[in-house]
Write an enzyme that holds these catalytic residues in place. Structure first.
Site, PDB file in Angstrom:
ATOM      1  N   GLY B  79     -18.671 -39.997 -26.823  1.00  0.00           N
ATOM      2  CA  GLY B  79     -18.012 -41.250 -26.438  1.00  0.00           C
ATOM      3  C   GLY B  79     -16.878 -41.006 -25.457  1.00  0.00           C
ATOM      4  N   GLY B  84     -12.245 -42.845 -30.266  1.00  0.00           N
ATOM      5  CA  GLY B  84     -12.080 -42.739 -31.716  1.00  0.00           C
ATOM      6  C   GLY B  84     -13.013 -41.710 -32.361  1.00  0.00           C
ATOM      7  CB  SER B 152     -21.032 -34.535 -24.934  1.00  0.00           C
ATOM      8  OG  SER B 152     -20.850 -35.424 -26.024  1.00  0.00           O
TER       9      SER B 152
END
Lengths: 241, 241
Positions: B79, B84, B152
């Site tokens: 993400g 988060g 990533s």
């Protein structure tokens, strides 16, 4: 790693209780010849032992005696190219694997296959080996010991690895450069001497001899079997309960 | 990891046999009132059960039922920066740790602290994450599962990690870039927008959305507790015996 499911433990418990109680009934019947009382004694025994076994287990939970923490080690082989590090480390791995402890074999070649494009200059080597040190540290966090074989030519780098990991055991695999060249089937020493390979340890790059290695193996004089014996004995003495 | 020494197992065996035999003697005496015969039955029972227990154990060694291999997984959180991922991965780690399985938490920040001087260009990121993939693969070889959180951003890299490791589970932590910026206490998004940070995912570098993630968490809508519940349930359903 295998675990036992709850069903397996339950079935095993029932099968053992069946055998144990039947044995008691047969023994009591054999002594007293009264089957009804033998069966009653068997049932009372079952009840009593299930309870007692429970309390026996709980009591032993509180006893520390004989519980030993496995201390994962980092068995680190250093030496010139073709000094015999990998062959010896493989032999030691085969032997130590028989002890049934969590163990990972880490070889320079395998790591460079997986993580290519790493150079052989001082900084490249140092950073590459720091990564290997981190890998070993992470394995050790999970109770896994390492058997690592890397040229690791710099004292500074070996010190960094020793600081990062637990129970660092330095094995210096000593060999004359002539011996290494004599073993060289692929001609890498020749290439290095001709200047085709840069930063080649022992030819165009330094090998700083280990200052206080834990174990020194002279691969000119000691056979693989002898050397394996020495190292395995050392590990068993210092790290096995 | 703790192991039981042979001495502990022996003492535990003796203490249980003592309790078990004494119980049998008491029961038999209670039923028949003959202490001599009760003691004789107790001794015969001891002999019989030591032998029977041995054969019972050997028989169960041959029974496959209920022996389940732990399949180590690779729970991968992807993400935007500050979406988060790490907070959620930490919460999931705390929950899964209660299951008493070998587990390692791997966070982008920790790895970059240990292995510094890695850039943020496409090739740097890809190679860096390949190394993380290798680390996870080595852990999995030793039955250890991983909970990893890394931006990533490239499909290609995530696919490489999925190919290298076993039981790759992709968790896409979705968050609007506005939400991420609102959470930004250190001002890294502002710096990136001002051009002070290069190759910053979401600002000056692409984030390729996961195509078929196993789990999607919308961090704008779902609380940490809710998201943790979803992921832990998924793991329990698919990977726990």
């Amino acid at each position: 790693m295998y675990i036992e499911t709850k069903k397996r433990s339950l079935l095993k418990g029932i099968s053992w209780r069946f055998i144990a109680t039947t044995t008691t009934i047969i023994i009591v019947y054999f002594f007293f010849g009264r089957l009804d009382l033998a069966i009653a004694a068997g049932f009372l025994e079952t009840l009593a032992k299930i309870l007692l076994y429970f309390f026996h287990e709980r009591a032993w939970q509180k006893i520390k005696f004989g519980k030993q923490r496995i201390e994962p080690f980092n068995l680190w082989f250093t030496g010139l190219p073709l000094s015999g590090k990998s062959t010896l480390a493989d032999a030691v791995y085969t032997e130590l694997n028989k002890l049934d402890i969590p163990l990972e074999r880490i070889d320079s070649k395998d790591i460079r296959d997986v993580i290519p494009n790493v150079g052989f200059k001082r900084d490249d080597r140092h950073q590459h080996l720091t990564r290997v040190g981190h890998l070993i540290k992470t394995l050790q966090n999970n109770s896994v010991s390492a058997i690592a074989s890397f040229i690791s030519p710099y004292t500074e780098t070996r010190q960094a690895i020793a600081d990062m990991t637990n129970n660092y055991i330095e094995v210096y695999v000593k060999a004359d450069i002539e011996t290494c060249i004599a073993r060289d089937k692929t001609g890498i020493y020749l290439k290095a001497q001709a200047g085709e390979l840069q930063n080649f340890t022992g030819v165009s790059d330094v090998f700083e001899q280990p200052v206080h290695p834990d174990i020194i193996i002279d691969s000119n004089k000691q056979s693989i079997a002898e050397a394996t014996q020495i190292i395995v004995t050392f590990i068993k003495k210092h790290y096995m309960p």
